[in-house]
Design a protein around this motif. Structure first.
Motif, PDB file in Angstrom:
ATOM      1  N   VAL A 220      79.979  39.287 133.250  1.00  6.89           N
ATOM      2  CA  VAL A 220      80.174  40.354 132.267  1.00  6.89           C
ATOM      3  C   VAL A 220      80.475  39.725 130.903  1.00  6.89           C
ATOM      4  O   VAL A 220      81.494  39.051 130.744  1.00  6.89           O
ATOM      5  N   PRO A 221      79.609  39.921 129.902  1.00  4.42           N
ATOM      6  CA  PRO A 221      79.847  39.344 128.572  1.00  4.42           C
ATOM      7  C   PRO A 221      81.126  39.905 127.959  1.00  4.42           C
ATOM      8  O   PRO A 221      81.449  41.084 128.129  1.00  4.42           O
ATOM      9  N   GLN A 222      81.852  39.044 127.237  1.00  8.96           N
ATOM     10  CA  GLN A 222      83.081  39.454 126.559  1.00  8.96           C
ATOM     11  C   GLN A 222      82.869  39.465 125.050  1.00  8.96           C
ATOM     12  O   GLN A 222      82.199  38.595 124.497  1.00  8.96           O
ATOM     13  N   ILE A 223      83.461  40.422 124.387  1.00  6.83           N
ATOM     14  CA  ILE A 223      83.269  40.605 122.956  1.00  6.83           C
ATOM     15  C   ILE A 223      83.723  39.388 122.159  1.00  6.83           C
ATOM     16  O   ILE A 223      83.166  39.071 121.096  1.00  6.83           O
ATOM     17  N   ASP A 224      84.715  38.664 122.655  1.00  6.76           N
ATOM     18  CA  ASP A 224      85.236  37.499 121.926  1.00  6.76           C
ATOM     19  C   ASP A 224      84.186  36.418 121.721  1.00  6.76           C
ATOM     20  O   ASP A 224      84.325  35.584 120.825  1.00  6.76           O
ATOM     21  N   ASP A 225      83.144  36.424 122.549  1.00 10.09           N
ATOM     22  CA  ASP A 225      82.091  35.419 122.419  1.00 10.09           C
ATOM     23  C   ASP A 225      81.043  35.799 121.389  1.00 10.09           C
ATOM     24  O   ASP A 225      80.129  35.004 121.117  1.00 10.09           O
ATOM     25  N   TYR A 226      81.165  36.970 120.801  1.00 10.72           N
ATOM     26  CA  TYR A 226      80.144  37.449 119.867  1.00 10.72           C
ATOM     27  C   TYR A 226      80.774  37.989 118.584  1.00 10.72           C
ATOM     28  O   TYR A 226      80.300  38.967 118.009  1.00 10.72           O
ATOM     29  N   LEU A 227      81.836  37.340 118.149  1.00 11.82           N
ATOM     30  CA  LEU A 227      82.521  37.754 116.927  1.00 11.82           C
ATOM     31  C   LEU A 227      82.006  36.964 115.730  1.00 11.82           C
ATOM     32  O   LEU A 227      81.677  35.783 115.842  1.00 11.82           O
ATOM     33  N   CYS A 228      81.978  37.615 114.586  1.00  6.65           N
ATOM     34  CA  CYS A 228      81.626  36.944 113.339  1.00  6.65           C
ATOM     35  C   CYS A 228      82.814  36.096 112.894  1.00  6.65           C
ATOM     36  O   CYS A 228      83.941  36.594 112.822  1.00  6.65           O
ATOM     37  N   PRO A 229      82.615  34.799 112.590  1.00  5.75           N
ATOM     38  CA  PRO A 229      83.732  33.943 112.185  1.00  5.75           C
ATOM     39  C   PRO A 229      84.405  34.366 110.887  1.00  5.75           C
ATOM     40  O   PRO A 229      85.528  33.941 110.611  1.00  5.75           O
ATOM     41  N   MET A 230      83.731  35.214 110.101  1.00  7.25           N
ATOM     42  CA  MET A 230      84.315  35.638 108.819  1.00  7.25           C
ATOM     43  C   MET A 230      85.216  36.858 108.972  1.00  7.25           C
ATOM     44  O   MET A 230      86.374  36.842 108.580  1.00  7.25           O
ATOM     45  N   CYS A 231      84.690  37.913 109.558  1.00 10.43           N
ATOM     46  CA  CYS A 231      85.461  39.160 109.654  1.00 10.43           C
ATOM     47  C   CYS A 231      86.154  39.319 111.004  1.00 10.43           C
ATOM     48  O   CYS A 231      86.938  40.249 111.195  1.00 10.43           O
ATOM     49  N   LEU A 232      85.838  38.417 111.938  1.00 15.24           N
ATOM     50  CA  LEU A 232      86.421  38.455 113.286  1.00 15.24           C
ATOM     51  C   LEU A 232      86.158  39.785 113.987  1.00 15.24           C
ATOM     52  O   LEU A 232      86.944  40.237 114.822  1.00 15.24           O
ATOM     53  N   TYR A 291      75.034  45.690 125.499  1.00 17.34           N
ATOM     54  CA  TYR A 291      76.295  45.377 126.175  1.00 17.34           C
ATOM     55  C   TYR A 291      77.538  45.831 125.419  1.00 17.34           C
ATOM     56  O   TYR A 291      78.609  45.948 126.014  1.00 17.34           O
ATOM     57  N   PHE A 292      77.416  46.090 124.120  1.00 14.03           N
ATOM     58  CA  PHE A 292      78.591  46.484 123.337  1.00 14.03           C
ATOM     59  C   PHE A 292      78.276  47.696 122.463  1.00 14.03           C
ATOM     60  O   PHE A 292      78.453  47.658 121.237  1.00 14.03           O
ATOM     61  N   PRO A 293      77.811  48.792 123.046  1.00 15.21           N
ATOM     62  CA  PRO A 293      77.423  49.967 122.238  1.00 15.21           C
ATOM     63  C   PRO A 293      78.588  50.570 121.457  1.00 15.21           C
ATOM     64  O   PRO A 293      78.411  50.986 120.305  1.00 15.21           O
ATOM     65  N   LYS A 294      79.780  50.612 122.061  1.00 18.22           N
ATOM     66  CA  LYS A 294      80.933  51.192 121.357  1.00 18.22           C
ATOM     67  C   LYS A 294      81.322  50.346 120.155  1.00 18.22           C
ATOM     68  O   LYS A 294      81.571  50.874 119.058  1.00 18.22           O
ATOM     69  N   GLU A 295      81.387  49.045 120.364  1.00 19.04           N
ATOM     70  CA  GLU A 295      81.772  48.147 119.280  1.00 19.04           C
ATOM     71  C   GLU A 295      80.746  48.171 118.145  1.00 19.04           C
ATOM     72  O   GLU A 295      81.109  48.097 116.973  1.00 19.04           O
ATOM     73  N   VAL A 296      79.464  48.284 118.513  1.00 20.76           N
ATOM     74  CA  VAL A 296      78.407  48.331 117.499  1.00 20.76           C
ATOM     75  C   VAL A 296      78.536  49.594 116.653  1.00 20.76           C
ATOM     76  O   VAL A 296      78.438  49.555 115.422  1.00 20.76           O
ATOM     77  N   GLU A 298      81.250  51.340 116.097  1.00 20.83           N
ATOM     78  CA  GLU A 298      82.427  51.215 115.243  1.00 20.83           C
ATOM     79  C   GLU A 298      82.154  50.325 114.041  1.00 20.83           C
ATOM     80  O   GLU A 298      82.566  50.623 112.919  1.00 20.83           O
ATOM     81  N   LYS A 299      81.438  49.221 114.281  1.00 19.81           N
ATOM     82  CA  LYS A 299      81.112  48.308 113.179  1.00 19.81           C
ATOM     83  C   LYS A 299      80.165  48.984 112.183  1.00 19.81           C
ATOM     84  O   LYS A 299      80.321  48.829 110.960  1.00 19.81           O
ATOM     85  N   GLN A 300      79.202  49.733 112.671  1.00 15.48           N
ATOM     86  CA  GLN A 300      78.290  50.448 111.780  1.00 15.48           C
ATOM     87  C   GLN A 300      79.047  51.465 110.922  1.00 15.48           C
ATOM     88  O   GLN A 300      78.805  51.584 109.713  1.00 15.48           O
ATOM     89  N   ARG A 301      79.987  52.168 111.558  1.00 18.27           N
ATOM     90  CA  ARG A 301      80.778  53.145 110.816  1.00 18.27           C
ATOM     91  C   ARG A 301      81.644  52.476 109.753  1.00 18.27           C
ATOM     92  O   ARG A 301      81.697  52.925 108.606  1.00 18.27           O
ATOM     93  N   ASP A 302      82.310  51.393 110.134  1.00 25.19           N
ATOM     94  CA  ASP A 302      83.170  50.686 109.183  1.00 25.19           C
ATOM     95  C   ASP A 302      82.362  50.098 108.030  1.00 25.19           C
ATOM     96  O   ASP A 302      82.797  50.129 106.869  1.00 25.19           O
ATOM     97  N   THR A 303      81.189  49.570 108.352  1.00 25.46           N
ATOM     98  CA  THR A 303      80.336  48.987 107.306  1.00 25.46           C
ATOM     99  C   THR A 303      79.871  50.053 106.338  1.00 25.46           C
ATOM    100  O   THR A 303      79.874  49.852 105.111  1.00 25.46           O
ATOM    101  N   GLN A 304      79.484  51.211 106.879  1.00 23.58           N
ATOM    102  CA  GLN A 304      79.026  52.301 106.011  1.00 23.58           C
ATOM    103  C   GLN A 304      80.150  52.806 105.118  1.00 23.58           C
ATOM    104  O   GLN A 304      79.938  53.090 103.924  1.00 23.58           O
ATOM    105  N   GLN A 305      81.358  52.902 105.654  1.00 25.00           N
ATOM    106  CA  GLN A 305      82.499  53.323 104.851  1.00 25.00           C
ATOM    107  C   GLN A 305      82.794  52.316 103.740  1.00 25.00           C
ATOM    108  O   GLN A 305      83.099  52.695 102.600  1.00 25.00           O
ATOM    109  N   GLU A 306      82.699  51.030 104.079  1.00 23.92           N
ATOM    110  CA  GLU A 306      82.954  49.994 103.081  1.00 23.92           C
ATOM    111  C   GLU A 306      81.926  50.055 101.957  1.00 23.92           C
ATOM    112  O   GLU A 306      82.273  49.929 100.773  1.00 23.92           O
TER     113      GLU A 306
END
Length: 324
Positions: A220-232, A291-296, A298-306
């Motif tokens: 099972v893939p873990q989200i920690d292995d697919y984080l951006c080093p800049m924004c974490l 594998y990470f639809p919820k996280e994606v 959330e990131k799309q929403r946060d990016t659009q707000q920014e």
């Protein structure tokens, strides 16, 4: 002369009954048996010791094959219930995330502390199981097979605890036997004997721990292995630089605006400056969506707000300049 448990009584064809002395004593409700074997030469002592070590290595080889077979069988069944299309996928991800965070056997990458002892590993694993039970993860499984596989996963770790304890006891016994031999003979076998024959009690458990992490936890893939080093955060719209490091495209754009042109990880020259739409890793992008639809989302929403906030600030600033 050597001492050990009753189960380890020597079978030496050159020794008579009078050459072996067995003493049993009880202390604090624990029965200890000491076996003393009188040998005629040091060569007999080392021959006997080497035979025991070889038997132990044969046992380890057989046990490793059986354990790996059990792990592979469990891994095959896990694959069926941990598909991203299955209902129990998120529950299994949380189980394995907690297992990794518990550092049951190995510490996190970059942590150079010694590996956990059998006692430490058992305590950490029991704490992990209590946590899983407390938050009711097992009760969240919808497929009955998942609950069965979780019990099998617990049993495999319990077996590993017992095996690690056995190896630690064997290693301690070996050191004591050699130390006592040196004391009575004035030899230096404690330092020289390990150079002749390999005595590493941790080899088997390390191999089995690696098998558990690769064939079970790694399913099972873990989200920690697919984080951006800049924004974490999850590296959404992953952009792979020429140096192969991956960042979310939003962070690459922001870095470029701040005149950061080199890779923030390895300092590869102009890696960010040369990045473009063609650097987007589409295979990884599809993997993250699966594998990470919820996280994606959330990131799309946060990016659009920014982006909206940035546009609002730009408009306000432009109006402020136009005022007399």
């Amino acid at each position: 002369t050597g001492s050990g448990s009753a189960a380890a009584q020597p079978a030496c064809s050159e020794c008579t009954g009078s050459d072996i002395k067995i003493e049993t004593r009880t202390a604090n409700d624990v029965q200890e048996t000491q076996v003393t074997m009188r040998l005629q030469t040091d060569q007999m002592f080392f021959d006997q010791l080497i035979r025991y070590i070889q038997r132990s290595q044969e046992f380890e080889k057989t046990y490793r094959q059986q354990y790996n077979t059990n792990v592979s069988a469990l891994g095959s069944e896990l694959t069926a219930v941990t598909s991203p299309y299955k209902r129990d996928f998120e529950v299994w991800r949380e189980v394995f995330r907690l297992y990794i965070d518990a550092d049951v056997w190995e510490h996190s990458e970059g942590d150079f502390r010694p590996a956990n002892t059998a006692k430490e590993g058992q305590e950490r694993f029991e704490k992990f199981m209590r946590h899983v039970d407390k938050i009711g993860l097992a009760r969240q499984f919808r497929d009955p097979l998942s609950a069965k596989l979780l019990v099998s996963f617990f049993k495999l770790n319990s077996e590993l605890t017992h095996l690690k304890l056995l190896q630690e006891m064997n290693e301690l016994a070996m050191r004591k036997i050699l130390k006592k031999h040196d004391k009575r003979t004035q030899l230096v076998s404690k330092t020289q004997f390990p150079q002749i024959i390999t005595i590493d009690a941790s080899t088997l458990t390390k191999a089995l721990i690696y098998t558990i992490h690769t064939e079970l936890v790694g399913v099972v893939p873990q989200i920690d292995d697919y984080l951006c080093p800049m924004c974490l955060n999850i590296a959404w719209r992953p952009l792979r630089l020429d140096c192969a490091h991956v960042f979310c495209s939003r962070c690459v754009v922001k870095a470029s605006r701040r005149c950061i042109f080199d890779c923030p990880v390895c300092r590869a020259k102009n890696a960010i400056y040369r990045a473009s739409v063609s650097n987007i890793d589409n295979a990884l992008l599809n993997f993250l969506k699966l594998y990470f639809p919820k996280e994606v989302k959330e990131k799309q929403r946060d990016t659009q707000q920014e982006i909206s906030h940035e546009e609002t600030r730009a408009i306000v600033a432009a109006h402020a300049k136009e005022r007399p």
